[in-house]
Design an enzyme around this catalytic site. Structure first.
Site, mmCIF file in Angstrom:
data_model
loop_
_atom_site.group_PDB
_atom_site.id
_atom_site.type_symbol
_atom_site.label_atom_id
_atom_site.label_comp_id
_atom_site.label_asym_id
_atom_site.label_seq_id
_atom_site.Cartn_x
_atom_site.Cartn_y
_atom_site.Cartn_z
ATOM 1 N N ASN A 218 0.871 -1.184 0.000
ATOM 2 C CA ASN A 218 0.000 0.000 0.000
ATOM 3 C C ASN A 218 0.902 1.226 0.000
ATOM 4 O O ASN A 218 0.859 2.057 0.894
ATOM 5 C CB ASN A 218 -0.914 -0.012 1.230
ATOM 6 C CG ASN A 218 -1.933 1.105 1.203
ATOM 7 O OD1 ASN A 218 -2.688 1.240 0.254
ATOM 8 N ND2 ASN A 218 -1.948 1.929 2.247
ATOM 9 N N ASN A 267 -0.133 5.863 3.468
ATOM 10 C CA ASN A 267 0.470 4.708 2.807
ATOM 11 C C ASN A 267 1.272 3.882 3.807
ATOM 12 O O ASN A 267 1.751 4.402 4.815
ATOM 13 C CB ASN A 267 1.411 5.171 1.691
ATOM 14 C CG ASN A 267 0.807 6.271 0.848
ATOM 15 O OD1 ASN A 267 -0.020 6.012 -0.001
ATOM 16 N ND2 ASN A 267 1.199 7.512 1.100
ATOM 17 N N THR A 268 1.448 2.620 3.488
ATOM 18 C CA THR A 268 2.268 1.725 4.306
ATOM 19 C C THR A 268 2.347 0.379 3.608
ATOM 20 O O THR A 268 1.338 -0.129 3.124
ATOM 21 C CB THR A 268 1.663 1.508 5.710
ATOM 22 O OG1 THR A 268 1.862 2.680 6.508
ATOM 23 C CG2 THR A 268 2.327 0.341 6.432
ATOM 24 N N THR A 269 3.541 -0.196 3.568
ATOM 25 C CA THR A 269 3.723 -1.567 3.108
ATOM 26 C C THR A 269 4.111 -2.422 4.305
ATOM 27 O O THR A 269 5.068 -2.106 5.015
ATOM 28 C CB THR A 269 4.799 -1.651 2.009
ATOM 29 O OG1 THR A 269 4.329 -0.952 0.846
ATOM 30 C CG2 THR A 269 5.103 -3.089 1.637
#
Length: 354
Positions: A218, A267-269
């Site tokens: 994301n 956002n964030t992964t």
């Protein structure tokens, strides 16, 4: 469709759905919440399944299609030592334990941390409701901000965390827009440039050593292929994709003034690696850093102030790495093992957007 990743796949992708997967944008106000609808956890349906040979490890997903938003649970029976590498300016995390029985990944930003409590409750039930200090099950979790691409405020909760745990299976994990990745997106140079991403996974065995990588993408950045081309994200009006560095160079050429419709925030992964390699604490932490750093190759840009990237590295401590003489080069070192694990993670990133 079943995909296995026991062998390295270092070539550029040749078979994948290249059509744009454009997202919509939320109004961010006056939205429907969990209290407004009768929610039922559903398994979700991924694009494919990745198989893995890793006893003691189970992975489950559940989601609310009304979001859509979801949860992915990675359980290690008996628990596993854990290193956590978290970076960026928007980390959303709970637990942070150095030993975990499960990791819970969820949508819903800070509200989604409630899903981890559901996993903890499910473990309590399975353990006979014993609360002795040595009986307590430990769960860490992290969340992505998936509100920007949906016009509601449905969030993962205790019930959804329990459902994902209850649906966990050995040997197989779904990939695509499923679980915590159902609301993931990427390449957000502008809201109109954003594309759907999702959940990816890959597995590789080298001798007796095993590596299982899972990621929920994301990211503000675009997802890159191994030849440097953009697989997903920063899609243009004509359907082509552009490397984010081109947008950055243009912004600096214009005196550093951003466009009227700039980078999409939130956002964030999230990533999880499970291995059976027996590692010293310092090596466990360094390996987590090495793998997480390597993900810059597959996501550009990565670890920005607009991301809350977090990686959990768990080891079941079952197999010793071979002895080696560092004077002979890298050899079978932790660094070499990290290089292999980094490629497995890149495979997982690619699987998230196929």
């Amino acid at each position: 469709m079943t995909t296995t990743s026991t062998q390295p796949t270092f070539a550029p992708q040749t078979e994948w759905d290249a059509e744009p997967r454009r997202t919509t944008r939320s109004t961010f106000a006056g939205l429907t919440t969990n209290d407004d609808v009768d929610l039922t956890p559903v398994p979700g349906k991924g694009r494919a399944e990745v198989t893995f040979d890793f006893p003691r490890v189970r992975i489950g997903t559940a989601q609310y299609d009304e979001g859509p938003t979801g949860v992915t649970v990675i359980e290690v029976e008996g628990g596993a030592r854990t290193a956590i590498d978290d970076r960026g300016g928007a980390v959303g995390i709970t637990g942070r334990y150095p030993f975990n029985h499960a990791i819970c990944l969820a949508g819903g930003s800070v509200h989604g941390t409630a899903a981890a409590s559901g996993v903890t409750d499910a473990l309590l039930e399975r353990g006979g409701r014993r609360t002795g200090f040595g009986d307590l099950a430990v769960v860490s979790g992290a969340v992505i901000y998936d509100f920007a691409v949906r016009d509601n405020a449905i969030t993962p909760d205790n019930a959804l965390g329990r459902a994902a745990f209850d649906r966990a299976r050995e040997g197989v994990v779904e990939v695509g827009r499923v679980g915590a990745g159902v609301g993931g997106s990427c390449g957000k140079m502008r809201p109109t440039a954003t594309e759907w991403a999702g959940q990816g996974a890959a597995f590789r065995q080298v001798g007796d050593l095993k590596i299982l990588a899972l990621t929920v993408v994301n990211a503000v950045g675009a997802v890159m292929d191994r030849d440097g081309s953009v697989l997903r994200g920063n899609v243009q009006e004509d359907g082509t994709r552009r490397h984010p560095s081109i947008d950055g160079a243009a912004a600096f050429a214009d005196g550093g003034v951003p466009g009227a419709d700039g980078i999409q925030r939130g956002n964030t992964t999230l990533s999880v690696v499970v291995t059976n390699a027996r590692l010293e604490e310092i090596d466990l932490r360094q390996l987590a850093t090495q793998i997480h750093s390597s993900m810059h190759r597959g996501i550009q840009p990565f670890h920005t102030a607009l991301d809350g990237d977090t990686l959990f590295l768990l080891t079941t401590d079952e197999v010793d790495l071979p002895a080696y003489d560092p004077r002979q080069g890298l050899g079978p070192s932790v660094a070499s093992f990290g290089a292999i694990a980094s490629e497995v993670m890149w495979d997982a990133v690619i699987e998230s957007v196929r």
